[in-house]
Motif scaffolding. Structure first.
Motif, short mmCIF file in Angstrom:
data_model
loop_
_atom_site.label_atom_id
_atom_site.label_comp_id
_atom_site.label_asym_id
_atom_site.label_seq_id
_atom_site.Cartn_x
_atom_site.Cartn_y
_atom_site.Cartn_z
N LEU A 238 -2.28 -0.58 0.69
CA LEU A 238 -1.37 -1.11 -0.34
C LEU A 238 -1.53 -2.62 -0.53
O LEU A 238 -1.50 -3.12 -1.65
N ALA A 239 -1.70 -3.34 0.59
CA ALA A 239 -1.80 -4.81 0.50
C ALA A 239 -3.05 -5.21 -0.26
O ALA A 239 -3.02 -6.10 -1.13
N ILE A 240 -4.17 -4.56 0.03
CA ILE A 240 -5.41 -4.88 -0.69
C ILE A 240 -5.26 -4.54 -2.16
O ILE A 240 -5.65 -5.31 -3.04
N ILE A 276 -0.81 1.55 -7.36
CA ILE A 276 0.29 0.98 -6.55
C ILE A 276 1.60 1.73 -6.86
O ILE A 276 2.35 2.09 -5.95
N ALA A 277 1.83 2.00 -8.13
CA ALA A 277 3.07 2.71 -8.51
C ALA A 277 3.15 4.05 -7.79
O ALA A 277 4.23 4.49 -7.38
N TYR A 286 10.60 2.10 -0.33
CA TYR A 286 9.56 1.09 -0.13
C TYR A 286 8.17 1.65 -0.45
O TYR A 286 7.99 2.86 -0.58
N TYR A 287 7.23 0.72 -0.58
CA TYR A 287 5.83 1.07 -0.85
C TYR A 287 5.11 1.31 0.48
O TYR A 287 5.43 0.68 1.48
N HIS A 288 4.14 2.20 0.46
CA HIS A 288 3.42 2.49 1.70
C HIS A 288 1.93 2.70 1.44
O HIS A 288 1.47 2.65 0.29
N GLY A 312 3.04 -8.56 -9.21
CA GLY A 312 3.86 -8.55 -10.42
C GLY A 312 3.97 -7.16 -11.04
O GLY A 312 4.10 -7.04 -12.26
N VAL A 313 3.95 -6.11 -10.21
CA VAL A 313 3.96 -4.75 -10.77
C VAL A 313 5.18 -3.94 -10.34
O VAL A 313 5.23 -2.73 -10.54
#
Ligand code: 9WN
Length: 424
Positions: A238-240, A276-277, A286-288, A312-313
């Motif tokens: 996710l970070a990349i 990402i979504a 949360y995002y994972h 910004g998404v």
């Protein structure tokens, strides 16, 4: 340290860690050029000398492979106190490796284009800077394309990493289960990090056995693009994805400002944003990440879960949920921000590297993300608290999030570089 002393000390640190155009992350522990470290350093150098900042980025291009990848380490042949050394990577037979410099065979988060845009905007129209950054545009465009061509096997707009070192957040608990599946057998290697930093603050033997195993696996597979059935570790990071998504936007803006075209940057950005979504868990809030070899979501939470803000998404209605986690004392609202793992996680270890300590680059990306989402008060508070932390404990690699104690390497370059921006 007051703010002016902090600024002067940060500038002095970058100068002291300068090795003919590239800034080593920390002389005693990391004596080579690291990819995302250099990008963060360029952001700091932009306040001292924009040409030197551009040069930092240009130095990274020396390591680019023919397929576009910019590796995570560019080795300085004179430095011998870091392991794995160039031979361990076995890149001599690698197709398309650079001829003039030894590098690792893996990459790191692509902050390059974001840093380049930042430098251009502070360069006051300097021609030399512009000339260098034109070369950076071409290189970054090829690197970004590589991520989605060679590292997105399911074509989901989600680049996958083949090694925890590629994430830059190496021993984050989110990789534990995927690493536990690997049986590295007997791996022989030397560690030099534990001689510089206490072993309780560094990754464990469990981690290093697998780190070296995965380095050897890249060579065994002739550095071919990975697929879930061929490699031992393959995780959609996710970070990349977030950093790359942001970088595409910055690349597009940078190219335009320099009169160049990067026709696919916004298209790639849209793919990444959709990827990402798909990693947002509405139930958990949360995002994972997603494990491709195990074919399962990785629901272990980490500070990297805030980085979609940097891209910004994050939909407007989701931002408050993320901010609530950031402020919750049981999650990321520790006394000194932002812990790399949530305080109530059973794996939370406030002194061990990416498993709890606060890191200035993560804070910086979250601050930038909060500003983008118009959460200005929280961004300002986080900025102040981050500056207080460094003023109190020095330019350390990371910090204990409950006590603020400085941990890891001393004289850490990106801490100094990003302080210069947070002060501005
Ligand atoms: C492996 C240089 C790098 C950072 C990484 C950080 C650490 C290296 C290590 O140091 O990783 O790449 O030897 O532990 O985790 O983010 O780029 O500062």
């Amino acid at each position: 340290m007051d703010r002016l002393t902090l600024k002067l000390a940060a500038e002095a640190l970058l100068r002291a860690n300068d090795r003919q155009g590239c800034t080593v992350p920390a002389p005693a522990l990391y004596p080579h050029q690291w990819n995302w470290d250099s990008a963060f350093c360029a952001i700091g150098w932009a306040y001292i000398d924009p040409r030197r900042a551009a040069r930092e980025l240009e130095m990274l291009l020396r390591g680019q492979w023919e397929n576009g990848m910019i590796p995570h380490i560019l080795f300085n042949p004179e430095a011998t106190h870091y392991e794995p050394n160039p031979k361990v990577w076995q890149i001599d037979q690698a197709p398309g490796r650079p001829q003039a410099i030894a590098t690792s065979s893996i990459t790191q988060p692509p902050v390059l284009a974001t840093a380049a845009r930042f430098v251009l905007e502070r360069s006051g129209g300097d021609r030399t800077v512009e000339e260098i950054l034109r070369r950076v545009v071409v290189a970054a465009d090829a690197w970004h394309a590589w991520f989605l061509r060679e590292r997105d096997p399911l074509q989901q707009g989600l680049p996958a990493i083949v090694h925890p070192w590629e994430s830059g957040l190496d021993n984050a608990p989110r990789w534990d289960a995927a690493l536990a599946r690997i049986d590295p057998g007997e791996v022989t290697y030397t560690r030099k990090d534990n001689a510089v930093v206490s072993s309780e603050q560094r990754p464990t033997r469990f981690d290093y056995d697998r780190y070296f195993f995965l380095v050897a696996e890249r060579a065994k597979l002739s550095f071919a693009p990975p697929t879930p059935s061929r490699v031992s570790f393959l995780v959609q990071d996710l970070a990349i994805a977030s950093i790359l998504c942001r970088a595409e936007e910055d690349l597009h803006a940078l190219a335009r400002a320099l009169g160049l075209e990067v026709p696919h940057a916004l298209e790639r950005r849209a793919k990444l944003a959709a990827g990402i979504a798909s990693l947002y868990d509405t139930t958990r809030g949360y995002y994972h990440d997603h494990d491709l070899v195990g074919d399962a979501p990785i629901t272990v939470e980490h500070a990297s879960g805030f980085l979609p803000l940097f891209a910004g998404v994050v939909p407007l209605e989701t931002v408050p949920r993320l901010v609530a986690r950031l402020k919750d004392p049981n999650k990321f609202g520790t006394a000194w921000p932002v812990p790399s793992a949530p305080a109530d996680d059973p794996q939370f270890d406030p002194r061990r590297y990416w498993r709890g300590p606060s890191w200035i680059n993560v804070n910086w990306m979250i601050i930038e993300g909060l500003r983008r989402a118009s959460w200005r008060d929280d961004a300002a508070k986080l900025t102040d608290r981050t500056l207080d932390l460094v003023s109190r404990s020095g330019f350390r690699e990371y910090f204990e999030p409950n006590t603020g104690e400085g941990l890891g390497a001393e004289n850490f370059s990106w801490t100094a570089a990003l302080v210069l921006d947070l002060l501005a």
